[in-house]
Motif scaffolding. Sequence first.
Motif, PDB file in Angstrom:
ATOM      1  N   ASP A  23       8.348 -54.495  11.710  1.00  0.00           N
ATOM      2  CA  ASP A  23       7.695 -54.232  13.450  1.00  0.00           C
ATOM      3  C   ASP A  23       7.863 -53.348  14.287  1.00  0.00           C
ATOM      4  O   ASP A  23       7.339 -53.248  15.427  1.00  0.00           O
ATOM      5  CB  ASP A  23       8.482 -55.599  13.661  1.00  0.00           C
ATOM      6  N   GLU A  24       7.815 -51.902  13.561  1.00  0.00           N
ATOM      7  CA  GLU A  24       8.811 -51.133  14.714  1.00  0.00           C
ATOM      8  C   GLU A  24       7.572 -50.894  15.282  1.00  0.00           C
ATOM      9  O   GLU A  24       7.075 -50.110  14.141  1.00  0.00           O
ATOM     10  CB  GLU A  24       9.794 -50.556  14.271  1.00  0.00           C
ATOM     11  N   ALA A  25       7.030 -50.181  16.133  1.00  0.00           N
ATOM     12  CA  ALA A  25       5.606 -49.695  16.839  1.00  0.00           C
ATOM     13  C   ALA A  25       6.179 -48.634  17.408  1.00  0.00           C
ATOM     14  O   ALA A  25       7.194 -48.685  18.410  1.00  0.00           O
ATOM     15  CB  ALA A  25       4.873 -50.378  17.308  1.00  0.00           C
ATOM     16  N   PHE A  97      -4.617 -54.322  15.394  1.00  0.00           N
ATOM     17  CA  PHE A  97      -4.268 -55.900  14.954  1.00  0.00           C
ATOM     18  C   PHE A  97      -5.385 -57.017  14.997  1.00  0.00           C
ATOM     19  O   PHE A  97      -5.293 -57.444  16.073  1.00  0.00           O
ATOM     20  CB  PHE A  97      -3.137 -55.670  14.657  1.00  0.00           C
ATOM     21  N   ASP A  98      -5.720 -57.680  14.408  1.00  0.00           N
ATOM     22  CA  ASP A  98      -5.703 -58.880  14.801  1.00  0.00           C
ATOM     23  C   ASP A  98      -5.271 -59.435  15.003  1.00  0.00           C
ATOM     24  O   ASP A  98      -5.178 -60.785  15.837  1.00  0.00           O
ATOM     25  CB  ASP A  98      -6.151 -59.114  13.422  1.00  0.00           C
ATOM     26  N   ASP A  99      -3.916 -59.691  14.714  1.00  0.00           N
ATOM     27  CA  ASP A  99      -1.889 -60.215  15.423  1.00  0.00           C
ATOM     28  C   ASP A  99      -0.987 -58.868  15.602  1.00  0.00           C
ATOM     29  O   ASP A  99      -0.170 -59.472  14.726  1.00  0.00           O
ATOM     30  CB  ASP A  99      -1.871 -61.244  14.338  1.00  0.00           C
ATOM     31  N   PRO A 100      -2.026 -58.325  17.026  1.00  0.00           N
ATOM     32  CA  PRO A 100      -0.417 -57.642  17.588  1.00  0.00           C
ATOM     33  C   PRO A 100       1.024 -58.383  17.774  1.00  0.00           C
ATOM     34  O   PRO A 100       1.825 -57.345  17.759  1.00  0.00           O
ATOM     35  CB  PRO A 100      -1.249 -56.656  18.235  1.00  0.00           C
ATOM     36  N   THR A 101       0.668 -59.787  17.669  1.00  0.00           N
ATOM     37  CA  THR A 101       1.948 -60.537  18.273  1.00  0.00           C
ATOM     38  C   THR A 101       3.329 -59.768  17.432  1.00  0.00           C
ATOM     39  O   THR A 101       4.728 -60.287  17.766  1.00  0.00           O
ATOM     40  CB  THR A 101       1.759 -61.551  18.541  1.00  0.00           C
ATOM     41  N   ARG A 102       3.829 -59.558  16.188  1.00  0.00           N
ATOM     42  CA  ARG A 102       4.629 -59.227  15.845  1.00  0.00           C
ATOM     43  C   ARG A 102       5.431 -57.767  15.889  1.00  0.00           C
ATOM     44  O   ARG A 102       6.725 -57.827  15.928  1.00  0.00           O
ATOM     45  CB  ARG A 102       4.173 -59.155  13.979  1.00  0.00           C
ATOM     46  N   PHE A 103       4.464 -56.699  16.512  1.00  0.00           N
ATOM     47  CA  PHE A 103       5.281 -55.672  16.683  1.00  0.00           C
ATOM     48  C   PHE A 103       6.153 -55.513  18.418  1.00  0.00           C
ATOM     49  O   PHE A 103       5.548 -56.417  19.055  1.00  0.00           O
ATOM     50  CB  PHE A 103       3.866 -54.215  17.129  1.00  0.00           C
TER      51      PHE A 103
END
Length: 148
Positions: A23-25, A97-103
Amino acid sequence: MTDTMTGGCQCGRVRYAAAIANDEAYVCHCGMCRRATGGISIAFKQVALADVTWTATSPDYYQSSPIARRPFCKVCGTPLGFQFLDGDAMDLTVGSFDDPTRFRPTSHFSIETALPAWMDVSHLPGTRLDEHAPVADRWKKALGKLPD
């Protein structure tokens, strides 16, 4: 665990699937990224080129410097990433991303050109879209609902 995550541009013409292992950005503050996106900075997720598949139309590319190019959609203008010309990885824009909440942001890059006043805005007041009638009403009139 590696997951396949999808994303793309605002109009849906350019789509991708990417294998994501963590999940690293990071946030880039360089002047080139600011000008390329029109933002104060840009959040990126680095992935191996081999882990990205363009599933609809491939992106268009702008060679933004002698060492790099940037994928984008020529129809809606969405910036989709950054790629060194000689590398085996690329950075996808977190917002595409469609679901960027992971990052989660784990670092800053080009910190010497960061705009200090914009580094921490968490203390500022916020307004929900559904609480701002002038904009919410426009969406409801156009779509019959607020956008997702």
